[in-house]
Design an enzyme around this catalytic site. Sequence first.
Site, mmCIF file in Angstrom:
data_model
loop_
_atom_site.group_PDB
_atom_site.id
_atom_site.type_symbol
_atom_site.label_atom_id
_atom_site.label_comp_id
_atom_site.label_asym_id
_atom_site.label_seq_id
_atom_site.Cartn_x
_atom_site.Cartn_y
_atom_site.Cartn_z
ATOM 1 N N GLU A 62 9.136 0.491 -9.861
ATOM 2 C CA GLU A 62 9.184 1.683 -8.979
ATOM 3 C C GLU A 62 10.892 1.863 -8.971
ATOM 4 O O GLU A 62 11.251 3.031 -8.677
ATOM 5 C CB GLU A 62 8.556 1.651 -7.590
ATOM 6 C CG GLU A 62 8.557 3.015 -6.771
ATOM 7 C CD GLU A 62 7.456 3.099 -5.908
ATOM 8 O OE1 GLU A 62 7.570 3.732 -4.933
ATOM 9 O OE2 GLU A 62 6.590 2.653 -6.051
ATOM 10 N N ASP B 234 5.058 0.060 -6.455
ATOM 11 C CA ASP B 234 4.627 -0.560 -5.101
ATOM 12 C C ASP B 234 2.986 -0.494 -5.023
ATOM 13 O O ASP B 234 2.318 0.255 -5.295
ATOM 14 C CB ASP B 234 5.243 0.574 -3.933
ATOM 15 C CG ASP B 234 6.626 0.103 -3.727
ATOM 16 O OD1 ASP B 234 7.200 -0.611 -4.359
ATOM 17 O OD2 ASP B 234 7.148 1.122 -3.182
ATOM 18 N N TYR C 101 7.702 -6.995 1.489
ATOM 19 C CA TYR C 101 7.354 -5.423 1.358
ATOM 20 C C TYR C 101 7.352 -4.942 2.734
ATOM 21 O O TYR C 101 6.700 -4.975 3.634
ATOM 22 C CB TYR C 101 6.037 -5.000 0.559
ATOM 23 C CG TYR C 101 5.942 -3.731 0.145
ATOM 24 C CD1 TYR C 101 6.566 -3.050 -0.523
ATOM 25 C CD2 TYR C 101 4.770 -3.074 1.055
ATOM 26 C CE1 TYR C 101 6.625 -1.641 -0.913
ATOM 27 C CE2 TYR C 101 4.797 -1.735 0.665
ATOM 28 C CZ TYR C 101 5.565 -0.842 -0.236
ATOM 29 O OH TYR C 101 5.242 0.308 -0.559
#
Length: 728
Positions: free
Chosen positions: A9, A105, A310
């Site tokens: 990403e 993600d 994350y």
Amino acid sequence: MSKILVLAEKPSVGRDLARVLGCNKNGNGFIEGNRYIVTWALGHLVTHADPEKYGASAKAWKIEELPIMPEALELVVIKQTAKQFQNVKTQLHRKDVSEIVIATDAGREGELVARWIIVKSGVHKPIKRLWISSVTDKAIKDGVAHLKDGRLYENLYQSAVARAEADWYVGINATRALTCKHNAQLSCGRVQTPTLAIIAKREEQIQNFKPREYYGIKVWANQVEWTWQEKKSKATKVFMKEQAESIIKEIKGQKAQVVEVKSVQKKMFAPELYNLTELQRDANKIFGFSAKETLSIMQKLYESHKVLTYPRTDSRYLSADIVPTIKDRLKACGVANYTKFAFQASKHIVGSKHFVDDKKVSDHHAIIPTEQFVNLSAMTDKERKIYDLVVKRFIAVLYPPYVYEQKTLLAKIGEESFIARGKTVQSLGWKEIYQRSLDEDSDSEVREQKLPQIKEGDGLSVGKIELTQGKTKPPAPFTEASLLAAMENPIQYMEESNQALKQTLNEAGGLGTVATRADIIEKLFASFLLEKRGKDIFITAKGRQLLNLVPSELKSPVLTAKWEQKLSSIANGALGKATFIQDIKSYATHVVQEIKNSEDRFRHDNLTRTKCPECGKFMLEVNGKKGRMLVCQDRDCGYRKGLAKVTNARCPNCHKKLELRGEGAGQIFACVCGYREKLSTFKERKSKESSTKVSKRDVARFMKDQAKSSETPVNNALAEALAKLKLN
């Protein structure tokens, strides 16, 4: 030999993947190895086309041309990142690429980022999915070893497309209808408008609040403060002064009889691990960081430093498979001030139900440290602060509970009851980690105190008797911290009685997502629908008018709840995307019709007599997030001019932030307390202050010199003479 293309990403994640996968040949927007080619997006590279793409009628902002209802929405490449899209497309079409691994993600939006790139590139190759929560070497290796079949995520992709299309059909049409109808820059959406309505409701509660005087009674006996308590309700205050005075009259001159001594051992477990919203709230309360700023810092700690997992997670729990990695994580973060606590926590690691629950983990687990080595000196001050919050919370959940003995004394003076409380700490547990005090649930009317030895049946002489009084307080205005909490849990603002909808909204995580809430708040400020006064957030006159003009359903969190119910059904394969979108088109048509038929009018109540230098129309004075400015009322013109901005400079009198007003040499600093100072005078004063102050670097250099000199013997010549002296 065929190769596998890995699509990340962001560039930073792409470089990490490339390094782990043995790719070291740099190309134009990609890195290549013997077996893998790693390329990356820059967030979304592809998006839905603007309405202008669908013909001449859609180009003109005319209310009679609404609603705009294309049969299918077209995808377009985002101009600002078109170069990288072409780089990715080229790699996707390479003949030696036989398979694509989506490594964006792990979530609904991440799936959409990758799939739209693949669709717009027109490539048809087998897809695998890399689904990981951190970008450490270990997590990447484990993820690559257990790649998922891309077809398993097809329904997730369809739900992501459905969400994006629904927002387009409703948002574009409602915003255009409002803007054209009232010739003003007005925008609405299923998340930002209910958020605005929540703030308006709080302001209404504050304005309509009528404070009431209340009274209480305190007495002192045996060096203990006793608080009066109503027998049945256990209330500690009354709203009639005569009642309190009557009680004081009755108990005067009487002894207190202790009728009950109760001791209870209580445990308090550490607060739950952080998700993004909770971290943003704490960072705002403790450090004053905005939600967007906290997310930006977290992103650096995740991508650049790789020391936290994350960030865009809504879970506050870990899955069971993370428990075996806890020891390595403690070892990695156990540096500097955390060494002692991390070592202690690692002695006995148990996956307690207080922080481990597979059922409460969706796409990603809570934010915790990674197994990556930590270099605190490489972090900025703000990064250290956010890292500190996460690490302490992580270690805290592994510590034993805070244990204390709660002692409650009940005494009678005549027929009236009085209570006293005390606390004896038996084990600090996780609280040992925190230097600062943490909020505890307690009855503020009955304070904790150190209690002497008192037994049931003791008679105590009453000394001072005091009538206390106060006023009930209205709800506090929203700050970014409390607004984030309201967006996460907006159920209390729903007038809908349908429990299933409330549960769906709760399961969906409220209004917006952890990833979008910060941007939504920023957008409301940028549109001048919200303004800040200190840390408090208030709705503007423009925001209030907008709420009167918007269809009622768009103002309620119920719409999001209904959408999320259906989007979940699409993700689970229980509902087709086409059915959902057909309903959305019908709803968007209804919204446009309602706005067209409305007799409400929008009036600028912030119009100034200053004319726009571009178009000549009178300008509007607005309060932005960072200060006041003039904005042209004509949305096609868009001219803006700053009037004053809030700075980080502090008033020498009251220490509040100063506002910088004016232009050029005439600029002055102004404070709400009345203080005024020219910018030139301010600079001169600061220059003098800095020349007389000693910097931290100077102090450090001085201390270093002192340390060196302390190692050198004093009176060297005398020392040498004494050394040569021989005594018989």
